[in-house]
Design a protein around this motif. Structure first.
Motif, PDB file in Angstrom:
ATOM      1  N   GLY A   1      22.477  -7.389 -10.668  1.00 43.73           N
ATOM      2  CA  GLY A   1      21.445  -8.361 -10.285  1.00 43.73           C
ATOM      3  C   GLY A   1      20.583  -7.809  -9.165  1.00 43.73           C
ATOM      4  O   GLY A   1      21.021  -6.965  -8.391  1.00 43.73           O
ATOM      5  N   TYR A   2      19.352  -8.287  -9.079  1.00 45.09           N
ATOM      6  CA  TYR A   2      18.434  -7.796  -8.035  1.00 45.09           C
ATOM      7  C   TYR A   2      17.951  -8.959  -7.188  1.00 45.09           C
ATOM      8  O   TYR A   2      18.158 -10.121  -7.522  1.00 45.09           O
ATOM      9  CB  TYR A   2      17.236  -7.077  -8.668  1.00 45.09           C
ATOM     10  N   GLY A   3      17.302  -8.615  -6.088  1.00 48.05           N
ATOM     11  CA  GLY A   3      16.632  -9.642  -5.275  1.00 48.05           C
ATOM     12  C   GLY A   3      17.516 -10.355  -4.283  1.00 48.05           C
ATOM     13  O   GLY A   3      17.128 -11.364  -3.725  1.00 48.05           O
ATOM     14  N   PHE A   4      18.720  -9.844  -4.045  1.00 50.07           N
ATOM     15  CA  PHE A   4      19.605 -10.540  -3.105  1.00 50.07           C
ATOM     16  C   PHE A   4      19.460  -9.939  -1.714  1.00 50.07           C
ATOM     17  O   PHE A   4      19.716  -8.766  -1.496  1.00 50.07           O
ATOM     18  CB  PHE A   4      21.060 -10.458  -3.587  1.00 50.07           C
ATOM     19  N   ALA A   5      19.038 -10.757  -0.779  1.00 50.45           N
ATOM     20  CA  ALA A   5      18.616 -10.283   0.546  1.00 50.45           C
ATOM     21  C   ALA A   5      19.742  -9.624   1.353  1.00 50.45           C
ATOM     22  O   ALA A   5      19.493  -8.716   2.135  1.00 50.45           O
ATOM     23  CB  ALA A   5      18.037 -11.447   1.337  1.00 50.45           C
TER      24      ALA A   5
ATOM     25  N   LEU B   1       8.755  -2.660 -18.775  1.00 54.04           N
ATOM     26  CA  LEU B   1       7.633  -2.222 -19.626  1.00 54.04           C
ATOM     27  C   LEU B   1       7.346  -0.741 -19.407  1.00 54.04           C
ATOM     28  O   LEU B   1       7.173   0.016 -20.356  1.00 54.04           O
ATOM     29  CB  LEU B   1       6.360  -3.026 -19.297  1.00 54.04           C
ATOM     30  N   TYR B   2       7.334  -0.339 -18.132  1.00 53.05           N
ATOM     31  CA  TYR B   2       7.046   1.054 -17.769  1.00 53.05           C
ATOM     32  C   TYR B   2       8.091   2.005 -18.360  1.00 53.05           C
ATOM     33  O   TYR B   2       7.787   3.134 -18.721  1.00 53.05           O
ATOM     34  CB  TYR B   2       6.999   1.175 -16.241  1.00 53.05           C
TER      35      TYR B   2
ATOM     36  N   SER C   1       8.404 -12.384  -6.953  1.00 55.66           N
ATOM     37  CA  SER C   1       7.777 -11.053  -6.982  1.00 55.66           C
ATOM     38  C   SER C   1       8.762 -10.027  -7.533  1.00 55.66           C
ATOM     39  O   SER C   1       8.384  -9.097  -8.240  1.00 55.66           O
ATOM     40  CB  SER C   1       7.308 -10.656  -5.577  1.00 55.66           C
ATOM     41  N   ASN C   2      10.062 -10.216  -7.247  1.00 55.11           N
ATOM     42  CA  ASN C   2      11.091  -9.323  -7.799  1.00 55.11           C
ATOM     43  C   ASN C   2      11.140  -9.417  -9.323  1.00 55.11           C
ATOM     44  O   ASN C   2      11.306  -8.413 -10.014  1.00 55.11           O
ATOM     45  CB  ASN C   2      12.471  -9.669  -7.242  1.00 55.11           C
ATOM     46  N   ASP C   3      11.018 -10.644  -9.862  1.00 56.48           N
ATOM     47  CA  ASP C   3      11.016 -10.837 -11.321  1.00 56.48           C
ATOM     48  C   ASP C   3       9.831 -10.106 -11.950  1.00 56.48           C
ATOM     49  O   ASP C   3       9.969  -9.433 -12.972  1.00 56.48           O
ATOM     50  CB  ASP C   3      10.916 -12.330 -11.678  1.00 56.48           C
ATOM     51  N   LYS C   4       8.668 -10.270 -11.318  1.00 47.20           N
ATOM     52  CA  LYS C   4       7.456  -9.633 -11.855  1.00 47.20           C
ATOM     53  C   LYS C   4       7.580  -8.108 -11.803  1.00 47.20           C
ATOM     54  O   LYS C   4       7.249  -7.413 -12.762  1.00 47.20           O
ATOM     55  CB  LYS C   4       6.227 -10.102 -11.061  1.00 47.20           C
ATOM     56  N   THR C   5       8.112  -7.604 -10.683  1.00 50.90           N
ATOM     57  CA  THR C   5       8.316  -6.158 -10.544  1.00 50.90           C
ATOM     58  C   THR C   5       9.259  -5.656 -11.626  1.00 50.90           C
ATOM     59  O   THR C   5       9.013  -4.625 -12.260  1.00 50.90           O
ATOM     60  CB  THR C   5       8.891  -5.828  -9.140  1.00 50.90           C
ATOM     61  N   MET C   6      10.353  -6.391 -11.862  1.00 45.10           N
ATOM     62  CA  MET C   6      11.325  -5.975 -12.874  1.00 45.10           C
ATOM     63  C   MET C   6      10.707  -6.006 -14.267  1.00 45.10           C
ATOM     64  O   MET C   6      10.907  -5.085 -15.062  1.00 45.10           O
ATOM     65  CB  MET C   6      12.564  -6.872 -12.814  1.00 45.10           C
ATOM     66  N   TYR C   7       9.917  -7.041 -14.554  1.00 46.84           N
ATOM     67  CA  TYR C   7       9.253  -7.147 -15.859  1.00 46.84           C
ATOM     68  C   TYR C   7       8.350  -5.924 -16.090  1.00 46.84           C
ATOM     69  O   TYR C   7       8.411  -5.283 -17.138  1.00 46.84           O
ATOM     70  CB  TYR C   7       8.434  -8.443 -15.917  1.00 46.84           C
TER      71      TYR C   7
ATOM     72  N   GLY D   1       3.255 -16.223 -14.570  1.00 47.72           N
ATOM     73  CA  GLY D   1       3.803 -15.567 -13.376  1.00 47.72           C
ATOM     74  C   GLY D   1       4.188 -14.118 -13.617  1.00 47.72           C
ATOM     75  O   GLY D   1       4.055 -13.277 -12.733  1.00 47.72           O
ATOM     76  N   LEU D   2       4.676 -13.829 -14.828  1.00 42.87           N
ATOM     77  CA  LEU D   2       5.066 -12.452 -15.147  1.00 42.87           C
ATOM     78  C   LEU D   2       3.872 -11.617 -15.606  1.00 42.87           C
ATOM     79  O   LEU D   2       3.938 -10.393 -15.629  1.00 42.87           O
ATOM     80  CB  LEU D   2       6.123 -12.437 -16.265  1.00 42.87           C
ATOM     81  N   GLY D   3       2.797 -12.309 -16.001  1.00 39.33           N
ATOM     82  CA  GLY D   3       1.666 -11.597 -16.596  1.00 39.33           C
ATOM     83  C   GLY D   3       2.010 -11.133 -18.002  1.00 39.33           C
ATOM     84  O   GLY D   3       1.541 -10.101 -18.469  1.00 39.33           O
ATOM     85  N   ALA D   4       2.861 -11.925 -18.680  1.00 44.70           N
ATOM     86  CA  ALA D   4       3.320 -11.554 -20.023  1.00 44.70           C
ATOM     87  C   ALA D   4       2.288 -11.959 -21.066  1.00 44.70           C
ATOM     88  O   ALA D   4       1.661 -13.019 -20.955  1.00 44.70           O
ATOM     89  CB  ALA D   4       4.653 -12.235 -20.317  1.00 44.70           C
ATOM     90  N   ASP D   5       2.135 -11.134 -22.098  1.00 45.72           N
ATOM     91  CA  ASP D   5       1.183 -11.461 -23.158  1.00 45.72           C
ATOM     92  C   ASP D   5       1.779 -12.504 -24.115  1.00 45.72           C
ATOM     93  O   ASP D   5       2.960 -12.835 -24.037  1.00 45.72           O
ATOM     94  CB  ASP D   5       0.735 -10.202 -23.913  1.00 45.72           C
TER      95      ASP D   5
END
Length: 196
Positions: free
Chosen positions: A78-82, A131-132, A121-127, A162-166
């Motif tokens: 998991g990510y995003g845990f402070a 893709l990358y 922002s962590n979710d968007k970065t991961m999304y 929020g994710l900028g998903a198509d």
């Protein structure tokens, strides 16, 4: 899918060599406490195969669950845990990147987002990162039972925006409590495993 067997077969830490699996793999990514363990347990009809924890950031390994000796469900850290030190986060990132690059059997990456909140922002970065890496993430909107039904369209739209998903990005609402979404996820995973 009829679940005949589900076992935690391999656990990989920073220094572990990734397994050379010969069966399809489906990976699950998401921030800490989004419900990855609950999702995996629901998919395989087990109460505690994947350990759920009141302590976010507990999964610090890549866990490979062998289901029916036919495919692997791969639980990513998991990510995003402070409270996790930055150095640890960077190690996790490298570990996940290595897995996405080197697994010859990975068919898809599911990204879990809590349906109650706009993506962080962590979710968007991961999304964007998935893709990358060359994968088109499938979104699972977790904790569906915690919102009113009339809020569903609004929350799904908020996730997509929020994710900028198509529009082609699949978003599946899911509840570990009611099991809504389970069959849809299994159908998709079975299709993905047959594809290659």
């Amino acid at each position: 899918m009829l679940i005949k067997s589900a076992v935690l077969e391999t656990v990989c830490g920073y220094t572990s060599k990734l397994p050379q699996n010969t069966k399809p793999e489906i990976a699950f990514a998401g921030k800490s406490n989004v419900g990855k363990s609950s999702l995996i347990n629901t998919l395989v009809n087990r109460k505690a195969l994947a350990r759920t924890s009141g302590q976010p950031g507990k999964t610090q390994t890549i866990n490979f669950y062998n289901v029916n000796d036919a495919l692997y469900l791969t639980d990513l850290p998991g990510y995003g845990f402070a409270k996790v030190p930055q150095r640890e986060k960077e190690k996790w990132g490298k570990m996940i990147e290595n897995y996405l690059h080197s697994s010859g059997q990975l068919r898809a990456v599911f990204l879990l987002i809590d349906i109650r909140h706009d993506p962080s922002s962590n979710d968007k970065t991961m999304y964007e990162w998935i893709l990358y890496q060359g994968f088109h993430p499938i979104i699972i909107a977790t904790k569906l039972d915690k919102i009113k039904k009339n809020r569903l369209p609004k929350q799904l739209k908020a996730i997509r925006t929020g994710l900028g998903a198509d529009e082609a990005t699949r978003i599946i609402p899911f509840s570990a409590k009611t099991k809504q979404g389970r069959e849809e996820i299994w159908e998709l995973m079975e299709d993905l495993c047959i594809e290659k």
